[in-house]
Design a protein around this motif. Structure first.
Motif, short mmCIF file in Angstrom:
data_model
loop_
_atom_site.label_atom_id
_atom_site.label_comp_id
_atom_site.label_asym_id
_atom_site.label_seq_id
_atom_site.Cartn_x
_atom_site.Cartn_y
_atom_site.Cartn_z
N PRO A 18 14.22 72.76 106.11
CA PRO A 18 15.51 72.11 106.38
C PRO A 18 16.71 73.06 106.33
N SER A 22 18.98 73.82 109.64
CA SER A 22 20.39 73.46 109.60
C SER A 22 21.26 74.69 109.90
N ASN A 26 23.84 75.07 113.20
CA ASN A 26 25.25 75.41 113.01
C ASN A 26 25.64 76.73 113.66
N GLN A 268 16.12 70.08 96.74
CA GLN A 268 16.35 68.79 97.38
C GLN A 268 16.76 69.01 98.83
N LEU A 269 16.39 68.03 99.63
CA LEU A 269 16.57 68.11 101.07
C LEU A 269 18.03 68.20 101.52
N ALA A 270 18.86 67.24 101.12
CA ALA A 270 20.26 67.23 101.61
C ALA A 270 20.99 68.48 101.13
N ARG A 271 20.70 68.90 99.92
CA ARG A 271 21.30 70.14 99.41
C ARG A 271 20.95 71.31 100.32
N VAL A 273 20.04 71.26 103.48
CA VAL A 273 20.69 71.11 104.79
C VAL A 273 22.17 71.49 104.70
N GLY A 274 22.83 71.06 103.64
CA GLY A 274 24.24 71.40 103.45
C GLY A 274 24.44 72.89 103.26
N GLN A 277 24.03 74.71 106.49
CA GLN A 277 25.23 74.62 107.30
C GLN A 277 26.27 75.67 106.89
N VAL A 278 26.53 75.75 105.60
CA VAL A 278 27.54 76.70 105.11
C VAL A 278 27.11 78.13 105.44
N ASN B 54 25.91 68.92 114.53
CA ASN B 54 25.41 69.83 113.50
C ASN B 54 25.08 69.17 112.17
N LEU B 56 21.83 67.82 110.65
CA LEU B 56 20.41 67.92 111.00
C LEU B 56 19.72 66.55 111.04
N PRO B 266 33.88 75.31 103.72
CA PRO B 266 34.30 74.65 104.95
C PRO B 266 34.23 73.12 104.84
N ALA B 270 27.48 68.14 106.67
CA ALA B 270 26.22 68.37 105.96
C ALA B 270 26.48 68.96 104.58
N ARG B 271 27.48 69.83 104.49
CA ARG B 271 27.86 70.37 103.19
C ARG B 271 28.25 69.25 102.24
N GLY B 274 25.15 67.29 101.16
CA GLY B 274 24.36 68.07 100.21
C GLY B 274 25.00 68.12 98.84
N GLN B 277 24.62 64.86 97.06
CA GLN B 277 23.29 64.73 96.47
C GLN B 277 23.22 65.44 95.12
N VAL B 278 23.68 66.67 95.08
CA VAL B 278 23.61 67.44 93.83
C VAL B 278 24.45 66.76 92.74
#
Lengths: 299, 299
Positions: A18, A22, A26, A268-271, A273-274, A277-278, B54, B56, B266, B270-271, B274, B277-278
Motif C-alpha cells: 500500500p 500510494s 502521487n 496499518q494500512l491507512a497509515r 497509504v498516507g 502519499q507524503v 491520489n 489509493l 502537505p 491520504a495523509r 493515515g 488512523q494512527v
C-alpha cells in the motif's frame, strides 16, 4: 552480466504494498517518471486479511478485494509494477543506482516501502555479515570464485542466484526454506533439505550446523523476501529496527524517502497509504528542485 | 443554560473531515465508545474537489462521491456525526470537557481534526485576545452584562450566539461576513452590513474601525467556522501555526491527539486518513491503559 538501463527515472519505488502504490499514484499525479519495483506478490499481508473495516471509504471488504482496487488504481494510471527484488542501492552523487539481480536502474530519488519481515536472524548471521554472510549474490558472488557456498533460499528468486553462483563457485549448496521441488542443470548445485540451525565461524564463516551435522562452507547467501533496509542502502539511519524518517518521510539521506511499515508502528494500512502519499509528493518536489538547480548557470 | 451530559465517552473527535472520520472508524474497530463532533458540512474542501486521483483505491472520482463513500462507511459502522461546533476544551484531570454552545461533552481522550482555516487575523485581534476579543459567547458572555458587544459572524451558528448575548448585553452589533438576510426578534440586536477593518484598543477593546466610521464597543465575539486549535485548548503546543505532534500523533497534552491538516503540510487526503488512523488507534490504547490503571488498587 549486468544489464544497465541508461535512463534516469525521477523516482524509484522499492516495494509495491500500500505505501509503495500510494507513492506511485502521487508521483504520477505530479507528472513524475517513476519505476515501481516489487516482489512477486504485492502486499501478501493485505491479501491474506479476511476483512478490512478501517480503511476509510471501504467497509467490510476482504483484503483481496481491497488489494484489487489498489492494483486497478495504479493500472488505470498507466503505472506498471516491475517484478524485481532490489538487492542493493548505491548513491552516485547525482543519482541512485538500484541493483536487482542482473539489472541496474537509475533514479534521482528513491522511496523505500519495503514493509517489515517477520523472519528472525539466524544465530551467527548478524555477527558474520560481510564476513561470509551476504544478501546479494550479484554483488558478492565474484568473491567466492572456486569456493564452496550455501544459498539459503526463502523465495523462488534464489534459484537464479544459485545458478549464477554455480558458474563461479566450487560447490553451491541450495537449502530451500519454501516448497521447492525442482532440480538444477548444473551438477555443482546440491540440494539440501535440512534446516540451518547455526552459522559458525569466529571471524569468517566456516560451517553451518544443520540437523545433526556440520557442513563446511566459505560463504552463505541468505535470500529472503525482504532485505533489511540498512543492508539495502549503506549509511541509512535506523531507529529500533525501523527506517528513521521525519514527518515529511525524509530519511537521513537526501533524496531517499521511506513510507509504511518499514518506518515503524503501528503496522496499518491507512497509515501506510498516507505516508506513501507524503513520500511521493516530497520526492516529486525534491526532483523538481534538483532539476531546476542543475539548469541554473554556476555562480 | 448549559446542558451537561454525565456520560464520559472513551474519545471525543473534533472535526468530521477525512482525519476525523478515519479516527472514528479506527476507534470503533477497537470497540471504543466515541462521539464525533463536526460542523454542518464535513470537509467542504473535499466536497468541492472536482476530481481526486491520489487516494489509493479510487481513481478518477469526484470529491463529492468520495465524501459520500466516507460518510457511508461511518454510517455503516453505526457512528453518528453530532452537528456541533466545539468552542473550548478543558482538561479536568481525569477527563476532558468539551463545550459546544450550550452542551457539554466529556471524554477520556480527545482527537483534534479541525483542519486549517484560511482566514487571517484582523488587525488588533491577536493582541486583544482575552482583553475584549473572544471566540466563545457561552464562555465569556457573562462578562459583558449590560455592556455593548459586537458579533463578527462568519457562519450561521453565530445567530444563536447573538441571541444568547442579547439576553445579557446592552447592545449587540451583529456583523455578518456571509450571506445573511434574516432578522432578529430582540430589539437590542443591530445588524451592521459593513466590514471590520481594525479592532482598536490599547489594553482592552474600545472600538471597531468600520468602513469610514468608528463603533464603540466593550467586546467582540469572532465566530469563525474553525476556532484556532490553541484557542480551543489552553496549553496546546503549536509549531508554526500547526498543532505539534509526534509520529504517534500525540500532542504535548497526554490524552490529546491530533490528525490531518491541523498538524501541518502537505494538506492532503491520504495523509489525513493515515494520521486519523494512527490517532484513533493510539487514543484507544491510551484509554484502555488508563482504565486498567484506575482498576488497580493503589500501592
Amino acid at each position: 552480466m549486468m544489464e544497465t538501463n541508461e535512463k534516469i527515472y525521477d523516482a524509484a519505488i522499492v516495494g509495491c504494498g500500500p505505501a509503495g502504490l500510494s507513492a506511485a499514484v502521487n508521483l504520477r499525479v505530479r507528472n513524475m517518471d517513476l519505476i515501481l519495483l516489487g516482489a512477486d506478490f504485492c502486499s501478501p499481508k493485505l491479501y491474506k486479511a479476511e476483512n478490512v473495516d478501517n480503511y476509510l471509504g471501504f467497509y467490510g471488504i476482504s483484503g483481496q478485494e481491497l488489494r484489487d482496487h489498489f492494483l486497478e488504481h495504479v493500472r488505470k494510471m498507466g503505472i506498471e509494477i516491475k517484478n524485481s527484488k532490489v538487492d542493493s542501492i548505491y548513491s552516485l552523487g547525482d543519482y541512485f543506482t538500484l541493483i536487482s539481480r542482473n539489472t541496474e536502474y537509475r533514479a534521482y530519488s528513491v522511496i523505500l516501502a519495503t514493509g517489515v519481515s517477520n523472519e528472525k536472524f539466524l544465530p551467527g548471521e548478524e555477527k558474520l555479515l560481510g564476513s561470509g554472510v551476504s544478501y546479494c549474490a550479484t554483488c558478492d558472488g565474484p568473491l567466492y570464485r572456486g569456493k564452496d557456498v550455501a544459498v539459503l533460499a526463502y523465495t523462488e528468486e534464489a534459484i537464479e542466484e544459485a545458478e549464477y553462483l554455480s558458474e563461479l563457485a566450487g560447490n553451491v549448496f541450495f537449502i530451500p526454506q519454501y516448497g521447492f521441488n525442482g532440480k538444477f542443470a548444473a551438477d555443482n548445485i546440491k540440494i539440501i533439505n535440512e534446516r540451518v540451525q547455526i552459522i559458525n565461524g569466529e571471524y569468517r564463516v566456516k560451517s553451518l550446523t544443520l540437523e545433526g551435522r556440520e557442513l563446511d562452507i566459505d560463504g552463505i547467501f541468505i535470500l529472503r523476501e525482504v532485505t533489511p533496509p540498512d543492508r539495502l542502502l549503506f549509511g541509512l539511519e535506523i531507529d529500533n529496527k525501523h527506517i528513521k524518517v521525519n514527518e515529511q518521510m525524509e530519511t537521513n539521506i537526501p533524496g531517499v524517502f521511506a513510507a509504511g511499515d518499514c518506518t515503524g508502528l503501528p503496522y496499518q494500512l491507512a497509515r501506510a497509504v498516507g505516508q506513501g502519499q507524503v513520500a511521493g509528493l516530497n520526492a516529486a518536489s525534491f526532483v523538481r528542485k534538483k532539476k531546476k538547480e542543475s539548469q541554473q548557470p554556476p555562480d
